[in-house]
Design a protein around this motif. Structure first.
Motif, mmCIF file in Angstrom:
data_model
loop_
_atom_site.group_PDB
_atom_site.id
_atom_site.type_symbol
_atom_site.label_atom_id
_atom_site.label_comp_id
_atom_site.label_asym_id
_atom_site.label_seq_id
_atom_site.Cartn_x
_atom_site.Cartn_y
_atom_site.Cartn_z
ATOM 1 N N ILE A 147 -0.456 -8.196 7.605
ATOM 2 C CA ILE A 147 0.121 -6.906 7.219
ATOM 3 C C ILE A 147 0.756 -6.239 8.431
ATOM 4 C CG2 ILE A 147 -0.288 -4.632 6.220
ATOM 5 C CD1 ILE A 147 -2.853 -5.741 4.966
ATOM 6 N N ILE A 148 2.008 -5.839 8.293
ATOM 7 C CA ILE A 148 2.659 -4.959 9.268
ATOM 8 C C ILE A 148 2.551 -3.541 8.732
ATOM 9 C CG2 ILE A 148 4.828 -4.322 10.388
ATOM 10 C CD1 ILE A 148 5.721 -7.262 10.014
ATOM 11 N N LEU A 149 2.052 -2.625 9.574
ATOM 12 C CA LEU A 149 1.913 -1.222 9.186
ATOM 13 C C LEU A 149 2.893 -0.383 10.006
ATOM 14 C CD1 LEU A 149 0.442 1.126 7.729
ATOM 15 C CD2 LEU A 149 -1.250 1.080 9.586
ATOM 16 N N LEU A 150 3.785 0.315 9.326
ATOM 17 C CA LEU A 150 4.783 1.163 9.977
ATOM 18 C C LEU A 150 4.334 2.624 9.944
ATOM 19 C CD1 LEU A 150 8.029 -0.442 8.496
ATOM 20 C CD2 LEU A 150 6.994 -0.852 10.737
ATOM 21 N N PRO A 151 4.848 3.461 10.852
ATOM 22 C CA PRO A 151 4.415 4.862 10.904
ATOM 23 C C PRO A 151 5.075 5.742 9.840
ATOM 24 C CG PRO A 151 5.992 4.440 12.638
ATOM 25 C CD PRO A 151 5.711 3.108 11.994
ATOM 26 N N GLU A 152 4.491 6.888 9.645
ATOM 27 C CA GLU A 152 5.000 7.875 8.694
ATOM 28 C C GLU A 152 6.447 8.248 9.022
ATOM 29 O OE1 GLU A 152 3.557 12.167 6.800
ATOM 30 O OE2 GLU A 152 2.905 11.598 8.813
ATOM 31 N N VAL A 153 7.220 8.535 7.991
ATOM 32 C CA VAL A 153 8.624 8.987 8.016
ATOM 33 C C VAL A 153 9.557 8.047 8.771
ATOM 34 C CG1 VAL A 153 8.055 11.417 7.629
ATOM 35 C CG2 VAL A 153 8.357 10.623 9.982
ATOM 36 N N GLU B 230 13.407 -6.610 3.464
ATOM 37 C CA GLU B 230 14.009 -7.515 4.442
ATOM 38 C C GLU B 230 13.033 -7.823 5.580
ATOM 39 O OE1 GLU B 230 17.823 -7.612 7.549
ATOM 40 O OE2 GLU B 230 17.713 -6.091 5.968
ATOM 41 N N MET B 231 12.302 -6.804 6.042
ATOM 42 C CA MET B 231 11.311 -7.029 7.098
ATOM 43 C C MET B 231 10.220 -7.979 6.617
ATOM 44 S SD MET B 231 8.844 -4.296 9.102
ATOM 45 C CE MET B 231 10.044 -3.761 10.319
ATOM 46 N N ALA B 232 9.738 -7.778 5.400
ATOM 47 C CA ALA B 232 8.675 -8.635 4.861
ATOM 48 C C ALA B 232 9.136 -10.081 4.773
ATOM 49 C CB ALA B 232 8.235 -8.120 3.491
ATOM 50 N N ARG B 233 10.335 -10.297 4.281
ATOM 51 C CA ARG B 233 10.858 -11.665 4.175
ATOM 52 C C ARG B 233 11.092 -12.274 5.552
ATOM 53 N NH1 ARG B 233 13.785 -9.333 -0.360
ATOM 54 N NH2 ARG B 233 15.493 -8.828 1.064
ATOM 55 N N ALA B 234 11.579 -11.464 6.498
ATOM 56 C CA ALA B 234 11.882 -11.972 7.832
ATOM 57 C C ALA B 234 10.634 -12.467 8.557
ATOM 58 C CB ALA B 234 12.573 -10.891 8.661
ATOM 59 N N PHE B 235 9.512 -11.751 8.363
ATOM 60 C CA PHE B 235 8.283 -12.123 9.071
ATOM 61 C C PHE B 235 7.307 -12.900 8.194
ATOM 62 C CE2 PHE B 235 9.882 -8.560 11.602
ATOM 63 C CZ PHE B 235 9.840 -9.124 12.866
ATOM 64 N N GLY B 236 7.629 -13.033 6.911
ATOM 65 C CA GLY B 236 6.785 -13.826 6.023
ATOM 66 C C GLY B 236 5.422 -13.239 5.779
ATOM 67 N N ILE C 199 6.171 2.404 0.165
ATOM 68 C CA ILE C 199 5.951 1.216 -0.646
ATOM 69 C C ILE C 199 5.235 0.150 0.183
ATOM 70 C CG2 ILE C 199 7.888 1.576 -2.214
ATOM 71 C CD1 ILE C 199 9.509 -0.403 -0.493
ATOM 72 N N VAL C 200 4.534 -0.740 -0.538
ATOM 73 C CA VAL C 200 3.955 -1.947 0.041
ATOM 74 C C VAL C 200 4.704 -3.126 -0.547
ATOM 75 C CG1 VAL C 200 1.880 -3.328 0.380
ATOM 76 C CG2 VAL C 200 1.701 -0.838 0.172
ATOM 77 N N VAL C 201 5.143 -4.041 0.323
ATOM 78 C CA VAL C 201 5.975 -5.164 -0.101
ATOM 79 C C VAL C 201 5.302 -6.465 0.308
ATOM 80 C CG1 VAL C 201 8.232 -6.259 0.195
ATOM 81 C CG2 VAL C 201 8.068 -3.780 0.059
ATOM 82 N N ASP C 202 5.384 -7.479 -0.556
ATOM 83 C CA ASP C 202 4.773 -8.769 -0.266
ATOM 84 C C ASP C 202 5.756 -9.664 0.507
ATOM 85 O OD1 ASP C 202 6.545 -10.014 -2.055
ATOM 86 O OD2 ASP C 202 5.047 -10.280 -3.629
#
Length: 262
Positions: free
Chosen positions: A37-43, A59-65, A86-89
């Motif tokens: 899981i990559i966790l990004l900061p608020e806003v 795009e980030m989720a697909r790029a890093f798998g 959102i949370v993306v797989d």
């Protein structure tokens, strides 16, 4: 499972911040696996339209798998939008939507409270719960959980009105450690580095880190990012689950007791 915490040192709010966070991860050589899981900061999504934000997170989720918990954004097409994310797989599909129920500071001037604080989702049998910044501190956030989380994920913007970030850092760190033990769960926070300013006059405090619910030593209770923009942590799920079982056996299951009081 690994959790990737982020703490960007600059913010432009012009529709490039998510891409710049991805570039930072690439420079650090991160290669994801489906359970990570990559966790990004608020806003981090400010400056994007709602569709652009969703596309950038996918795009980030697909790029890093791996999975991405996308910080948050305001959908400016709405008159009074909630602070939401959102949370993306790893395939780029949205698996959860979440909102902030307790707007803080300047947010109250233009944003409405979300319908519910945070959201639960599951990754490979791991129960996860995401709550945005101020919601993390509200006990009500956890009282309606249907399933006890193994991992609590917090996209944060830790502004402080003090002359230094020390007080905000101390409060966040104490709260993270206490919440981890209370919920028998890891607490992961991504934030903006000090002194990034995020739309108002107040700087962020840089409090990104991971709280362990039951470490072997006190020095392992909380590990922070310090001055780093990225840090990858392995999550020992057995430790959290063993603590919860031990609390239950001793009649000291704190989180369940709070839920039963509602």
């Amino acid at each position: 499972m690994r959790i990737v915490l982020t703490q960007p040192k600059a913010r432009l709010a012009d529709g490039t911040d998510i891409g710049r966070a991805a570039a930072t991860l690439k420079r650090h050589g991160f290669t994801g696996e489906p359970g990570d899981i990559i966790l990004l900061p608020e806003v981090i999504g400010e400056g994007y339209s709602a569709s652009e934000y969703a596309s950038a997170i996918a795009e980030m989720a697909r790029a890093f798998g791996c999975h991405v918990v996308g910080g948050s954004q305001f959908d400016t097409s709405q008159v009074q939008p909630p602070n939401q994310g959102i949370v993306v797989d790893p395939l780029g599909d949205i698996i959860a939507h979440y909102q902030k129920a307790n707007p803080y500071g300047r947010e109250r001037q233009f944003a409405r409270p979300g319908d519910r604080a945070g959201a639960s989702f599951r990754i490979n049998g791991v129960e996860c719960f995401v709550s945005v910044c101020a919601d993390f501190f509200h006990a009500e956030t956890y009282r309606t959980l249907d399933v006890a989380p193994d991992l609590i994920l917090v996209p944060a913007l830790s502004v402080s009105r003090k002359s230094s970030p020390d007080m905000a850092r101390a409060r966040w760190r104490h709260a993270m450690i206490a919440r981890a033990f209370e919920q028998a769960a890891f607490v992961a926070v991504s934030d903006w580095a000090y002194p990034v300013r995020t739309g108002g006059d107040l700087p962020s405090s840089g409090i990104a880190g991971l709280a362990h619910p039951d470490p072997e030593t006190s020095s392992q209770m909380l590990r922070t990012l310090g001055r780093s923009q990225v840090r990858v942590f392995d999550i020992d799920l057995d430790a959290a689950r063993a603590l919860r079982a031990d609390q239950r056996a001793r009649g000291f299951e704190i989180a369940r007791a709070r839920q039963e009081q509602t």
